[in-house]
Design an enzyme around this catalytic site. Structure first.
Site, PDB file in Angstrom:
ATOM      1  N   CYS A  54       0.835  -1.206   0.000  1.00 52.15           N
ATOM      2  CA  CYS A  54       0.000   0.000   0.000  1.00 52.15           C
ATOM      3  C   CYS A  54       0.871   1.258   0.000  1.00 52.15           C
ATOM      4  CB  CYS A  54      -0.883   0.037   1.235  1.00 52.15           C
ATOM      5  SG  CYS A  54      -2.171  -1.199   1.288  1.00 52.15           S
ATOM      6  N   GLU A  56       0.688   3.848   1.927  1.00 55.78           N
ATOM      7  CA  GLU A  56       1.083   4.287   3.275  1.00 55.78           C
ATOM      8  C   GLU A  56       2.307   3.517   3.754  1.00 55.78           C
ATOM      9  OE1 GLU A  56      -1.815   3.309   2.107  1.00 55.78           O
ATOM     10  OE2 GLU A  56      -3.491   3.970   3.337  1.00 55.78           O
ATOM     11  N   CYS A  90      -2.027  -1.207   7.249  1.00 52.89           N
ATOM     12  CA  CYS A  90      -1.297   0.065   7.297  1.00 52.89           C
ATOM     13  C   CYS A  90      -1.512   0.774   8.636  1.00 52.89           C
ATOM     14  CB  CYS A  90      -1.719   0.963   6.139  1.00 52.89           C
ATOM     15  SG  CYS A  90      -1.092   0.366   4.551  1.00 52.89           S
TER      16      CYS A  90
END
Ligand code: THU
Length: 133
Positions: A54, A56, A90
């Site tokens: 991801c 993040e 995340c």
């Protein structure tokens, strides 16, 4: 120190870096550390699907690998209708370096923002205190 506007601009610019041949769902992130360092991130997909990283976590791992382990705030950008909320994985990774006070700014495709904190999004996080270490 970056301004919120600068972080929003970076997170939005990172959308164009997203490697998304499978989902066509771009996510961009701009992470500001306590010491003022700023890192961008984007989602990076993989043909195995499960190895996708991801946006993040890309930003978080860039920061930590450069020696910046205390996070202050993160902006997350998407092109979707809803605000681009961080996924559960995340949230847990961000908790490690930001704790419940980490400021989170989620943008929707129109560029509208919602401000929250990690403590709001991830109560009872697994952390060193919980582990008793
Ligand atoms: N994605 C992120 O980059 N961040 C999140 O918090 C949610 C999901 C990515 C993973 C995948 O590349 C795409 O968005 C669709 O799930």
């Amino acid at each position: 120190m970056a301004s919120e506007k600068e972080l929003i601009e970076l997170a939005t610019a990172m959308l164009d870096k997203a490697y998304i041949p499978y989902s066509q769902f771009p996510v961009g992130a701009a992470l500001e550390c306590e010491d003022g360092a700023v890192f961008g991130g984007c989602n990076i997909e993989n043909a195995s699907y499960g190895l996708t990283n991801c946006a993040e976590r890309t930003a978080a791992f860039k920061a930590v690998s450069e020696g910046h382990t205390r996070f202050k705030r993160i902006v997350i950008a998407g092109r979707c209708e809803d605000y681009c909320w961080p996924c559960g994985a995340c949230r847990q990774v961000l908790n490690e370096f930001g704790g419940p006070g980490l400021e989170i700014i989620c943008l929707n495709g129109k560029g509208e923002a919602v401000h929250t904190t990690l403590g709001e999004l991830l109560p009872h996080a697994v952390d060193a205190v919980w582990l008793g270490t």
